[in-house]
Scaffold this active site. Structure first.
Site, PDB file in Angstrom:
ATOM      1  CD  GLU A 334      33.071  40.561  43.425  1.00  0.00           C
ATOM      2  OE1 GLU A 334      33.020  41.909  43.316  1.00  0.00           O
ATOM      3  OE2 GLU A 334      31.965  40.015  43.695  1.00  0.00           O
ATOM      4  CG  HIS A 335      35.873  39.367  47.110  1.00  0.00           C
ATOM      5  ND1 HIS A 335      36.669  40.276  46.470  1.00  0.00           N
ATOM      6  CD2 HIS A 335      34.444  39.941  46.926  1.00  0.00           C
ATOM      7  CE1 HIS A 335      36.159  41.277  46.065  1.00  0.00           C
ATOM      8  NE2 HIS A 335      34.884  41.380  46.363  1.00  0.00           N
TER       9      HIS A 335
END
Length: 520
Positions: A334-335
């Protein structure tokens, strides 16, 4: 006039009862020296007091890079809103993070938002809108009908609202101003132009700077070095100096936990697979091998924090990525990194040997837009309907992280973890599994304490959901869980069904898990 100053001078500008936002993803891009200076000022003078903190992700590791744990002091911290919290015990002292203690003792108003809401909310603050509107999280822990992300009794209601818009329910996160933003970058010139050439993530640095400046606030950037004005191509400067008020230079800061500097986190490197760590034998390795069988070449796959990110390491060790086959898999978190290997443990979030990088806000645009086909996520509790909790259980308060955003947005999802926890010991010999000591806590419960993923919503939109443990595999169906695979050597009744807090359907054609999963 130069913007360069020391940490103490930078934090001297922060006043009582202001709101302070900060970047950081575990140990990555955490401006730890500035946070330390803020904590030292409070200890020395008793000021600033009653600050409201906004951390889109867990900032720091509560160990060598303490991050937001430095600020866990009654009187300094009034309220905290974070996408995730730091929970593992210190490997040497055994202590829990100080911030966890504040939350457990109800000494701070603590809120947990999905990381996707955190990063997209920053955009709304930046452009002066009333707030962020989304359907992500309806029916979960962040829904006001189920607590609204309030993790302590002190936490006030109203930070998340349930609203009706065009005949449908939505979650609304009202905007409020941010007075101070604290960033971490690699380099700055004297005008404050920031670049990230030796850091593997940019995360929400830009979104946070825009939100703070849009609020009329002050932005402090911690960097490793000052470079001459005009010495970098414009394409390398990700944050213009007009968004930065003060620059704090801290040479020699580690890139992340256990990583001082490693070019493998910045781009493709030769023999990346050969450089990867090996997983120790045990239940987690069995699970990682079984999860690896679910990965498909060419499918964009997002891996979550915890054991769910072990699968690719198991594939590497077992030869599944030999002869350049790593390039067949599109792996992300998700980063924002794409390609290469999603790392586990405290190196999670950054990929090793990545091909590309998105900033945090754009990555959640990609996730919410259905860009990820498949996800592997961890679990702490699961109930008979297939609802999953990773947010808060017992005295553990990790928060939701990006879990809800990811689980609600992918076409296929696997929830991976051990069948029980706290004391579980297993042994695998001759392709069979035996339980030497059962864990004290079952993860399959009659009712989860909080809902981080609501299974019914996924089933209704045709999502395929599966649960993988070291001894069993279940499918989540409209009628609840179905046991579809059992490890060789395991008694399905005694070691699975009788240890669950709810009845489970057994598939007519119950399969045996591949004995190769249990080799040494």
């Amino acid at each position: 006039m130069s913007k360069v100053c020391d940490p103490a001078s930078a934090v001297a500008l922060i006043a009582d009862r202001q709101s302070v936002a900060c970047t950081g993803v575990l140990g990555w891009i955490t401006p730890d020296a500035v946070l330390r200076a803020l904590a030292e000022r409070f200890e020395r003078t008793g000021s600033p007091r009653e600050l409201d903190f906004f951390f889109p992700c867990a900032t720091g590791d509560a160990m060598g890079i303490p991050g937001m744990d430095r600020l866990a002091r009654p009187g300094l911290m009034r309220r905290i809103v974070s996408g995730s919290y730091i929970n593992p015990r210190h490997p040497v002292t055994g202590d829990r993070p100080a911030l966890t203690g504040l939350i457990r003792r109800n000494e701070v108003a603590a809120h947990s938002w999905p990381i996707g809401a955190c990063v997209h909310w920053l955009r709304e603050v930046a452009r002066g809108s009333p707030g962020y509107l989304t359907r992500i999280g309806l029916g979960t822990y962040i829904d006001p009908r189920h607590g609204g992300g309030r993790f302590t009794d002190r936490a006030e209601a109203g930070l998340v609202e349930l609203v009706r818009f065009r005949g449908e329910d939505y979650l609304f996160y009202p905007s409020w101003p941010l007075d101070v933003g604290i960033l971490r970058a690699s380099s700055a010139d004297e005008d404050g132009n920031l670049s990230f050439e030796d850091l593997p993530l940019t995360s929400v640095n830009l979104a946070l700077a825009l939100a703070v400046k849009g609020s009329g606030g002050t932005v402090i950037a911690q960097v490793g070095r000052i470079v001459p004005r005009g010495s970098r191509p414009a394409q390398q400067v990700r944050i213009p100096g007009v968004l930065v008020d003060h620059v704090v230079v801290v040479p020699g800061q580690p890139a992340g936990t256990g990583v001082q500097s490693d070019p493998g986190y910045l781009g493709p490197v030769p023999d990346a697979v050969g450089r990867l760590p090996r997983l120790p034998a045990g239940a987690d390795k069995v699970i990682a091998r079984r999860v690896a069988a679910e990965l498909r070449a060419g499918e964009t796959t997002i891996l979550g924090f915890g054991g769910s990110s072990d699968a690719i390491l198991a594939m590497a060790e077992d030869g599944g990525l030999a002869d350049g086959r790593l390039a067949d898999y599109v792996l992300t978190t998700e980063h924002g990194p794409f390609g290469g290997v999603v790392m586990n443990g405290w190196q999670f979030a950054a990929n090793y040997s990545p091909d590309a990088l998105l900033d945090g806000a754009s990555q959640f645009d990609f996730i919410h837009g259905g860009g990820c086909d498949f996800a592997v996520l961890a679990f702490a509790q699961i109930d008979g309907a297939g609802n999953v909790n990773v947010s808060r259980f017992g005295d553990t308060v990790p928060g939701g992280g990006g879990f809800t955003d990811i689980a609600e947005s992918v076409r296929r999802v696997v929830f991976a973890g051990t069948f029980t926890t706290q004391g579980l010991e297993v042994c695998s010999t001759d392709g069979r599994l035996s339980v030497r000591q059962e864990g004290r806590i079952s993860k399959f419960v009659a009712e989860v304490e909080l809902v981080t993923y609501r299974a019914g919503a996924g089933v209704r939109r045709g999502q395929q959901a599966r649960i993988i443990t070291e001894r069993a595999v279940f499918d989540i169906t409209p009628d609840g869980l179905v046991l579809v695979e059992v490890a060789p050597g395991i008694d399905p009744r005694r070691e699975i069904l009788d240890r669950m807090g709810f009845p489970v359907t057994v598939a007519e054609q119950l399969r045996t898990m591949d004995p190769a999963l249990f080799r040494p």
